[in-house]
Design an enzyme around this catalytic site. Structure first.
Site, mmCIF file in Angstrom:
data_model
loop_
_atom_site.group_PDB
_atom_site.id
_atom_site.type_symbol
_atom_site.label_atom_id
_atom_site.label_comp_id
_atom_site.label_asym_id
_atom_site.label_seq_id
_atom_site.Cartn_x
_atom_site.Cartn_y
_atom_site.Cartn_z
ATOM 1 N N ASN A 1 -6.966 6.254 3.782
ATOM 2 C CA ASN A 1 -8.226 6.602 3.491
ATOM 3 C C ASN A 1 -8.552 8.159 3.613
ATOM 4 O O ASN A 1 -9.810 8.438 3.190
ATOM 5 C CB ASN A 1 -9.193 5.639 4.378
ATOM 6 C CG ASN A 1 -9.114 4.266 4.275
ATOM 7 O OD1 ASN A 1 -8.118 3.820 3.377
ATOM 8 N ND2 ASN A 1 -9.943 3.678 4.853
ATOM 9 N N ASP B 1 -0.817 2.767 -5.561
ATOM 10 C CA ASP B 1 -0.709 1.210 -5.755
ATOM 11 C C ASP B 1 -1.871 0.720 -6.485
ATOM 12 O O ASP B 1 -3.047 1.422 -6.252
ATOM 13 C CB ASP B 1 -0.260 0.493 -4.574
ATOM 14 C CG ASP B 1 -1.510 0.712 -3.346
ATOM 15 O OD1 ASP B 1 -2.377 -0.196 -3.146
ATOM 16 O OD2 ASP B 1 -1.641 2.047 -2.873
ATOM 17 N N ASN C 1 -9.110 3.609 -2.016
ATOM 18 C CA ASN C 1 -9.797 4.333 -1.022
ATOM 19 C C ASN C 1 -8.839 5.756 -0.872
ATOM 20 O O ASN C 1 -9.633 6.751 -0.497
ATOM 21 C CB ASN C 1 -9.749 3.738 0.285
ATOM 22 C CG ASN C 1 -10.844 2.627 0.448
ATOM 23 O OD1 ASN C 1 -11.573 2.658 -0.178
ATOM 24 N ND2 ASN C 1 -10.482 1.812 1.270
ATOM 25 N N HIS D 1 0.707 -1.263 0.040
ATOM 26 C CA HIS D 1 -0.021 0.089 0.055
ATOM 27 C C HIS D 1 0.795 1.513 -0.135
ATOM 28 O O HIS D 1 0.412 2.157 -0.037
ATOM 29 C CB HIS D 1 -0.860 0.049 1.102
ATOM 30 C CG HIS D 1 -2.519 0.349 0.927
ATOM 31 N ND1 HIS D 1 -3.039 0.442 -0.255
ATOM 32 C CD2 HIS D 1 -3.394 0.588 1.878
ATOM 33 C CE1 HIS D 1 -4.060 0.735 -0.190
ATOM 34 N NE2 HIS D 1 -4.575 0.868 0.871
#
Length: 202
Positions: free
Chosen positions: A82, A107, A128, A35
């Site tokens: 997020n 990513d 997100n 991530h």
């Protein structure tokens, strides 16, 4: 405000023309995870440009450089993935930089490690961080470079556990080449040559 050219190390006056934001999660426990490919791309770009991304502001850490003659802010949001839009939007508002000149590096689990996908604009694609940026800015006109991190090993594998896992040694070797290509694509995009970046790196 001054920016330093890596080639001459001389101060260059002028405002930020472009923002390049790499997405990820802050904290040592997240370093090197899938991530955080966006953070890794920003770090690679900073190394290439002879600068550092460590000044704390805009709910993240920043660095500055002269990239292909454009004054660029490098940004790693510190808001966790997020809520990436909080940091990106704050920097855009401060410098009055529009979405079209705010490049997002992040990513993509739909691409294998070593592969890129360059896009001029578009939806969040289920990511997100990108979703929050689009929501808070009210625009989907952000150019972006998606960096492949590989698909889940099996359908029932927990997605959160997968994106927070680390790369294998073989994947890291593939990723290193992709990060160099992502930096090259960023250089083209800030010059207004997004189509060429797409042709070369997609």
């Amino acid at each position: 405000m001054f920016f330093f050219s890596s080639s001459k190390n001389q101060p260059v006056p002028g405002p930020v023309e472009y923002i390049i934001a790499g997405l990820g999660n802050p904290g040592r426990e997240y370093e090197g995870t899938r991530h955080n490919a966006g953070f890794m791309a920003i770090d690679q770009l900073a190394r290439q440009q002879g600068t550092q991304v460590k000044r704390v502001r805009f709910k993240g850490v920043t660095g500055e450089c002269l990239l292909e003659g454009r004054r660029v802010l490098l940004l790693k949001p510190g808001t966790f993935m997020n809520l990436s839009g909080q940091s990106v939007k704050e920097a855009m508002t401060f410098y009055k930089v529009p979405p079209e000149k705010t490049l997002i590096l992040f990513d993509d689990i739909h691409l294998p490690p070593g592969k890129l996908r360059v896009r001029r604009k578009g939806s969040d694609g289920g990511h997100n961080g990108m979703k929050n940026i689009i929501y808070l800015s009210g625009s989907d006109q952000f150019p972006r470079v998606k960096i492949g991190v590989g698909q889940k090993p099996r359908p029932d594998y927990d997605l959160a556990a997968w994106v927070l896992s680390r790369f294998s040694q073989g994947e890291l070797e593939e990723l290193d080449g992709a990060l160099d290509k992502a930096c090259a694509a960023a250089g083209l995009i800030v010059q207004g040559e997004t189509d060429r970046a797409m042709n070369l790196y997609n």
